[in-house]
Design a protein around this motif. Structure first.
Motif, PDB file in Angstrom:
ATOM      1  N   PRO A 215      18.884  56.337  63.769  1.00  0.00           N
ATOM      2  CA  PRO A 215      19.290  54.959  63.477  1.00  0.00           C
ATOM      3  C   PRO A 215      20.160  54.878  62.230  1.00  0.00           C
TER       4      PRO A 215
ATOM      5  N   ASN B 140      14.275  60.036  63.703  1.00  0.00           N
ATOM      6  CA  ASN B 140      14.643  60.082  65.124  1.00  0.00           C
ATOM      7  C   ASN B 140      14.032  58.910  65.864  1.00  0.00           C
ATOM      8  N   CYS B 141      14.886  58.137  66.491  1.00  0.00           N
ATOM      9  CA  CYS B 141      14.451  56.983  67.269  1.00  0.00           C
ATOM     10  C   CYS B 141      13.413  57.407  68.307  1.00  0.00           C
TER      11      CYS B 141
ATOM     12  N   CYS C 156      19.454  51.557  65.992  1.00  0.00           N
ATOM     13  CA  CYS C 156      19.796  52.792  66.695  1.00  0.00           C
ATOM     14  C   CYS C 156      21.144  52.614  67.404  1.00  0.00           C
TER      15      CYS C 156
ATOM     16  N   CYS D 116      17.927  59.417  68.994  1.00  0.00           N
ATOM     17  CA  CYS D 116      19.111  59.226  68.149  1.00  0.00           C
ATOM     18  C   CYS D 116      18.682  58.853  66.725  1.00  0.00           C
TER      19      CYS D 116
ATOM     20  N   TRP E 170      17.077  49.217  60.275  1.00  0.00           N
ATOM     21  CA  TRP E 170      17.670  50.326  60.996  1.00  0.00           C
ATOM     22  C   TRP E 170      18.038  49.860  62.398  1.00  0.00           C
TER      23      TRP E 170
END
Ligand code: FES
Length: 182
Positions: free
Chosen positions: A128, A120-121, A140, A126, A138
């Motif tokens: 990535p 999870n960013c 996002c 969100c 990665w």
């Protein structure tokens, strides 16, 4: 183990693992629906029980997704090239610099090639997407933050690295996520 057929067919396996502490997982070549595949240990998993992952057949360059405490974590077995790239990248590339060696581990002395971190960013949560072959491995999809192969942020708006869960290598073949004690 199945192979991901888009992007890099040789190096990317996307697997979800959801189980409790009672049994190691034989990694198979399927994408598991997270909730539907939760077995008899689902209650323990939901409560945050450690998750065991058999890493013996995970090839360098592969990615496994593990569910722990309702959140997804990336388990990356890095190639030698990825370890070298992360280790030699200049400090100024990073927004929340820590040495790559702080985020790469292994079951034995001199075997550091595993990097484990949240999916999870750290901006707004969100997930990535992976970009193969780039320092920013990665990106996002929500606001464009970028992270390297060890989950360190290289471009905002995210300001901090993807956090790492507690984990331990119980043996050469067994990674346990959710505890740092064997
Ligand atoms: S949620 Fe990832 S950049 Fe905003």
């Amino acid at each position: 183990m199945s192979e991901h057929t888009e992007g890099d067919p040789n190096r990317r396996d996307f697997l979800y693992i959801a189980t409790g502490a009672a049994g190691a997982i034989a990694v198979g070549g399927i994408v598991w629906p997270l909730v539907a595949q939760m077995g008899p240990n689902a209650r323990e998993v939901a409560a945050g029980a450690p998750v065991e992952l058999n890493i013996s057949e995970i090839e360098p360059g592969s990615l496994v997704k593990v569910l722990w405490r309702g959140a997804t974590y990336f388990v990356r077995r890095l190639t030698e090239e990825e370890v070298a790239a992360a280790s030699s990248a200049p400090q100024e590339n990073y927004r929340d610099y820590v040495p790559a060696t702080d985020r790469i581990a292994g079951p034995a002395e001199g075997s550091a090639e595993w990097s484990i971190y949240s999916a999870n960013c750290t901006h707004l949560g969100c997930i990535p997407s992976e970009v193969d072959g780039a320092l920013e491995q990665w990106v996002c999809p929500c606001h464009g933050s970028k992270f390297d192969s060890t989950g360190r942020v290289t471009k905002g708006p995210a300001a901090i690295n993807l956090p790492q869960p507690p984990f331990v290598f119980a043996s050469d073949e067994l990674l346990v996520i959710g505890t740092d004690k064997v």
